[in-house]
Design an enzyme around this catalytic site. Structure first.
Site, mmCIF file in Angstrom:
data_model
loop_
_atom_site.group_PDB
_atom_site.id
_atom_site.type_symbol
_atom_site.label_atom_id
_atom_site.label_comp_id
_atom_site.label_asym_id
_atom_site.label_seq_id
_atom_site.Cartn_x
_atom_site.Cartn_y
_atom_site.Cartn_z
ATOM 1 C CD GLU A 141 19.849 -28.465 35.031
ATOM 2 O OE1 GLU A 141 20.280 -28.470 33.720
ATOM 3 O OE2 GLU A 141 20.680 -27.231 36.386
ATOM 4 C CG ASP A 177 15.955 -27.558 35.494
ATOM 5 O OD1 ASP A 177 14.895 -25.885 35.485
ATOM 6 O OD2 ASP A 177 16.280 -27.624 34.400
ATOM 7 C CG ASP A 235 17.690 -22.764 37.173
ATOM 8 O OD1 ASP A 235 16.969 -23.644 36.553
ATOM 9 O OD2 ASP A 235 18.230 -22.143 35.911
ATOM 10 C CG HIS A 238 18.009 -28.083 38.923
ATOM 11 N ND1 HIS A 238 18.183 -27.077 39.637
ATOM 12 C CD2 HIS A 238 17.732 -28.030 37.738
ATOM 13 C CE1 HIS A 238 18.439 -26.541 38.414
ATOM 14 N NE2 HIS A 238 18.041 -26.779 37.788
ATOM 15 C CG HIS A 252 22.380 -19.358 35.261
ATOM 16 N ND1 HIS A 252 22.995 -20.660 34.170
ATOM 17 C CD2 HIS A 252 21.129 -20.376 35.146
ATOM 18 C CE1 HIS A 252 22.266 -21.709 34.169
ATOM 19 N NE2 HIS A 252 21.345 -21.399 34.799
HETATM 20 ZN ZN LIG Z 1 17.480 -25.261 35.862
#
Ligand SMILES: [Zn+2]
Length: 460
Positions: A320, A346, A287, A275, A417
């Site tokens: 995503e 991912d 990510d 993504h 994240h």
């Molecule tokens: Zn991801």
């Protein structure tokens, strides 16, 4: 390989000979080993994270990233490069600050969770009620929660397969809606992460079953430790919280698609990708900059080796992180096309250690050449029936076979994240091992005439 077979292969590639010719184990091994010297995956990850940076779903940066992707994929020589756009609900992060006002005044470090509501402009101050688990929150008396700031903690251990993210991640996915329905003024959770740094982890959550949005944020792990200790002193604890997040209408997102046209269009599509969007705190290196980079670099190695039997389609999915909007839009547009198999990268860029499949029982023997090609990279074969990919959910449900090259996730949730998801966390040697694994897998599946699906019913 016999001299005759070599000549036959040379003739086949020179003339685009239409008969299915399986990649020999020697060809696959040669491609795999050459891919261990890959520089393209690093080039893509470095370029994307440097020239674009964060690529939050629906943001101007995500739109710039799509244009960047189109230019890159065209320059690499792929065919049919295009963008497919779709609209998404756009969430603005705003600012998030918190301080304990009593009994021990001090600042806390936190970040808002996706789709968080806002506090009043001047913030809100309320008493904190702590819970040791999501189950404890679920069982809470609404009278005890009403008007308070809920705090939910947990323990998340690092794991090679990342499996704790499923159950522990529910604190983030479900906690805010549960707290809202219990009448909480706001919710703070312990970050869904395994690090010990003052770096909070964001992530999406939805207001389910009519829960009204409330301020929802994650404390960094050390701040969650601190709040636990303060609560254990047994005195009433108050926090002043300011969050200015809000929903801000519809914005455009999109998937970027590129292809290597196969010799036999009827043989179906081998879909690979990752993504393109990221969370906004870091630069989206692990990510999922590396996911689009690894799969694209592997496809480029196949492209340079000559036309494969099946069409390889690369998809850089948009949006995503906020709920796999790109995967859903892709499925809506392309479900009528024959997909031979799909695979998504991912889970960072550390080494691939396991390969899993979701193919028919009849196709399991056809996985052997893939397993054999991956073994020299230290990759073991896992189960059939368990492979998945967040943007591939709809395809999988419709019966499209899935292959998963599982990366080592031991340190993934230290970074996931957070503002720490940056290029320096990518290990170039492990990144190259990923490219070699994907190249080997693609060499086999894009040239193997065996059908792997459709996969119906539960195969686990
Ligand atoms: Zn991801």
């Amino acid at each position: 390989m016999s001299r005759f077979k070599m000549l036959a292969l040379a003739a086949a590639s020179a003339l685009s000979f239409p008969l299915p010719v399986q990649a020999s184990p020697e060809q696959t091994a040669r491609l795999r080993d050459a891919a261990l010297a890959d520089t393209l995956a690093w080039d893509i990850t470095e370029g994307l994270t440097t020239e674009i940076g964060q690529r939050k779903a629906g943001s101007d940066a995500e739109a710039r990233a799509r244009d960047w992707a189109v230019a890159k994929l065209k320059a690499l020589g792929f065919s049919n490069v295009r963008i497919e756009t779709f609209d998404i609900p756009y969430w603005e992060r705003g600012i998030a600050t918190a301080e304990i006002t009593a009994p021990f005044p001090q600042q806390l470090i936190l970040t808002a969770l996706g789709n968080s509501g806002a506090t009043p402009d001047k913030g809100l101050t309320a008493e904190v009620i702590g819970f040791d688990s999501l189950d404890e929150l679920k069982a809470a008396d609404p009278a005890a929660v009403k008007g308070k700031i809920v705090f939910v903690t947990h323990r998340m251990a690092p794991a090679q397969d990342g499996s704790p993210y499923g159950p522990v991640g529910n604190v983030r996915r479900q906690g805010p809606s549960i707290a809202s329905k219990l009448g909480a003024a706001a919710i703070l959770i312990r970050s869904i992460g395994t690090d010990h740094h003052r770096v909070p982890h964001t992530g999406v959550q939805d207001w389910s079953n009519g829960a009204k949005p409330i301020p929802a944020a994650a404390l960094s792990n050390p701040d969650a430790d601190q709040l636990e200790r303060v609560l254990k002193r047994g005195k009433p604890v108050s926090i002043a919280l300011t969050i200015t997040a809000k929903m801000a209408g519809k914005r455009q997102s999109g998937n970027v698609i590129a292809e290597i046209t196969g010799r036999d269009p009827a043989a179906g599509i081998v879909l690979v990708g990752g993504h393109l969007d990221s969370w906004d705190l870091g630069t989206g290196a692990i990510d999922d900059g590396t996911g689009v980079a690894i799969t694209t670099a592997a496809a480029k190695h196949i492209l340079d080796a000559g036309q494969p039997l099946r069409t390889i389609r690369i998809v850089w999915f948009g949006s995503e992180e906020i709920g796999s909007f790109g995967g859903t839009n892709y499925f809506d547009r392309h479900k009528a096309e024959k997909h031979h198999v799909a695979a998504e990268s991912d889970f960072g860029a550390d080494r691939v250690w396991r390969f899993e499949t979701r193919v028919t029982d009849a196709a399991v023997p056809a996985m052997k050449p893939i397993a054999a090609a991956l073994l020299p990279l230290g990759i073991v074969q896992g189960h059939n029936g368990t492979a998945d990919g967040s943007d591939l959910d709809e395809l999988a449900k419709s019966g499209v076979p899935i292959i998963a090259l599982s990366q080592d996730g031991t340190r993934y949730f230290d970074l996931h994240h957070t503002a720490d998801d940056t290029l320096d966390k990518v290990d170039p040697a492990q990144l190259r091992q990923n490219v070699a694994a994907w190249t080997a897998m693609l060499s086999v599946v894009a040239n193997d005439p065996t059908e792997y699906g459709p996969v119906t019913g539960k195969t686990e």
